[in-house]
Scaffold this motif. Sequence first.
Motif, PDB file in Angstrom:
ATOM      1  N   GLU A  59       0.836  -1.213   0.000  1.00  0.00           N
ATOM      2  CA  GLU A  59       0.000   0.000   0.000  1.00  0.00           C
ATOM      3  C   GLU A  59       0.871   1.264   0.000  1.00  0.00           C
ATOM      4  O   GLU A  59       0.649   2.193  -0.782  1.00  0.00           O
ATOM      5  CB  GLU A  59      -0.905  -0.031   1.234  1.00  0.00           C
ATOM      6  N   VAL A  60       1.866   1.295   0.850  1.00  0.00           N
ATOM      7  CA  VAL A  60       2.748   2.458   0.940  1.00  0.00           C
ATOM      8  C   VAL A  60       3.576   2.602  -0.335  1.00  0.00           C
ATOM      9  O   VAL A  60       3.759   3.709  -0.843  1.00  0.00           O
ATOM     10  CB  VAL A  60       3.655   2.363   2.187  1.00  0.00           C
ATOM     11  N   ALA A  61       4.071   1.498  -0.880  1.00  0.00           N
ATOM     12  CA  ALA A  61       4.849   1.557  -2.117  1.00  0.00           C
ATOM     13  C   ALA A  61       4.010   2.140  -3.254  1.00  0.00           C
ATOM     14  O   ALA A  61       4.491   2.998  -4.014  1.00  0.00           O
ATOM     15  CB  ALA A  61       5.354   0.166  -2.491  1.00  0.00           C
ATOM     16  N   HIS A  62       2.769   1.723  -3.363  1.00  0.00           N
ATOM     17  CA  HIS A  62       1.896   2.262  -4.411  1.00  0.00           C
ATOM     18  C   HIS A  62       1.627   3.757  -4.193  1.00  0.00           C
ATOM     19  O   HIS A  62       1.585   4.533  -5.159  1.00  0.00           O
ATOM     20  CB  HIS A  62       0.593   1.476  -4.501  1.00  0.00           C
ATOM     21  N   ALA A  63       1.454   4.166  -2.956  1.00  0.00           N
ATOM     22  CA  ALA A  63       1.242   5.580  -2.665  1.00  0.00           C
ATOM     23  C   ALA A  63       2.479   6.401  -3.053  1.00  0.00           C
ATOM     24  O   ALA A  63       2.353   7.494  -3.620  1.00  0.00           O
ATOM     25  CB  ALA A  63       0.917   5.778  -1.181  1.00  0.00           C
ATOM     26  N   LEU A  64       3.655   5.890  -2.769  1.00  0.00           N
ATOM     27  CA  LEU A  64       4.884   6.586  -3.149  1.00  0.00           C
ATOM     28  C   LEU A  64       5.021   6.678  -4.666  1.00  0.00           C
ATOM     29  O   LEU A  64       5.439   7.718  -5.194  1.00  0.00           O
ATOM     30  CB  LEU A  64       6.101   5.880  -2.552  1.00  0.00           C
ATOM     31  N   LEU A  65       4.651   5.605  -5.370  1.00  0.00           N
ATOM     32  CA  LEU A  65       4.692   5.632  -6.837  1.00  0.00           C
ATOM     33  C   LEU A  65       3.741   6.702  -7.379  1.00  0.00           C
ATOM     34  O   LEU A  65       4.110   7.475  -8.270  1.00  0.00           O
ATOM     35  CB  LEU A  65       4.323   4.262  -7.408  1.00  0.00           C
ATOM     36  N   GLU A  66       2.534   6.738  -6.829  1.00  0.00           N
ATOM     37  CA  GLU A  66       1.536   7.712  -7.286  1.00  0.00           C
ATOM     38  C   GLU A  66       1.983   9.154  -7.056  1.00  0.00           C
ATOM     39  O   GLU A  66       1.672  10.037  -7.853  1.00  0.00           O
ATOM     40  CB  GLU A  66       0.197   7.465  -6.590  1.00  0.00           C
ATOM     41  N   LYS A  67       2.730   9.394  -5.985  1.00  0.00           N
ATOM     42  CA  LYS A  67       3.203  10.744  -5.672  1.00  0.00           C
ATOM     43  C   LYS A  67       4.505  11.087  -6.390  1.00  0.00           C
ATOM     44  O   LYS A  67       5.020  12.188  -6.235  1.00  0.00           O
ATOM     45  CB  LYS A  67       3.417  10.881  -4.167  1.00  0.00           C
ATOM     46  N   GLY A  68       5.054  10.139  -7.140  1.00  0.00           N
ATOM     47  CA  GLY A  68       6.312  10.380  -7.834  1.00  0.00           C
ATOM     48  C   GLY A  68       7.526  10.340  -6.923  1.00  0.00           C
ATOM     49  O   GLY A  68       8.596  10.843  -7.268  1.00  0.00           O
TER      50      GLY A  68
END
Length: 140
Positions: free
Chosen positions: A84-93
């Motif tokens: 979940e956190v990895a995907h959030a970091l990807l989405e935020k660049g």
Amino acid sequence: MTVRTRFAPSPTGLLHIGNARAALFNFLYARHHGGQFLLRIEDTDRERSTQQAVDVLFDGLAWMDIHSDEKPVFQSTRQARHTEVAHALLEKGLAYRCYCTADELKEMREKAMAEGRPPRYNGMWRDRDPSEAPANTPYT
């Protein structure tokens, strides 16, 4: 402020002197400051982590009379949160996908060592567009 130290071994082999030193230092530091000593098992390398290695870690710590102040945490049980956190970091660049193969990573390590540099990932996917990746390629 309460001092909280932790020992976070990866259960991929036997307990060695470096592990024992790190655990002992953190345990004694926490005790000296009236704090807590925690144990976190870094068992996310599913191919190499074994129950036998976990048992050896626990046995070795018990032999040294080092005990965690809380129930040990196994990183693998938090996989959903990590994803979940990895995907959030990807989405935020703030993170990127790396599409390097195991062979490419090995080549990077060997080249760096041959040049007298530490074996490090060279960041080749850091600024590249993911559309450049081969179709259906796994990533990290």
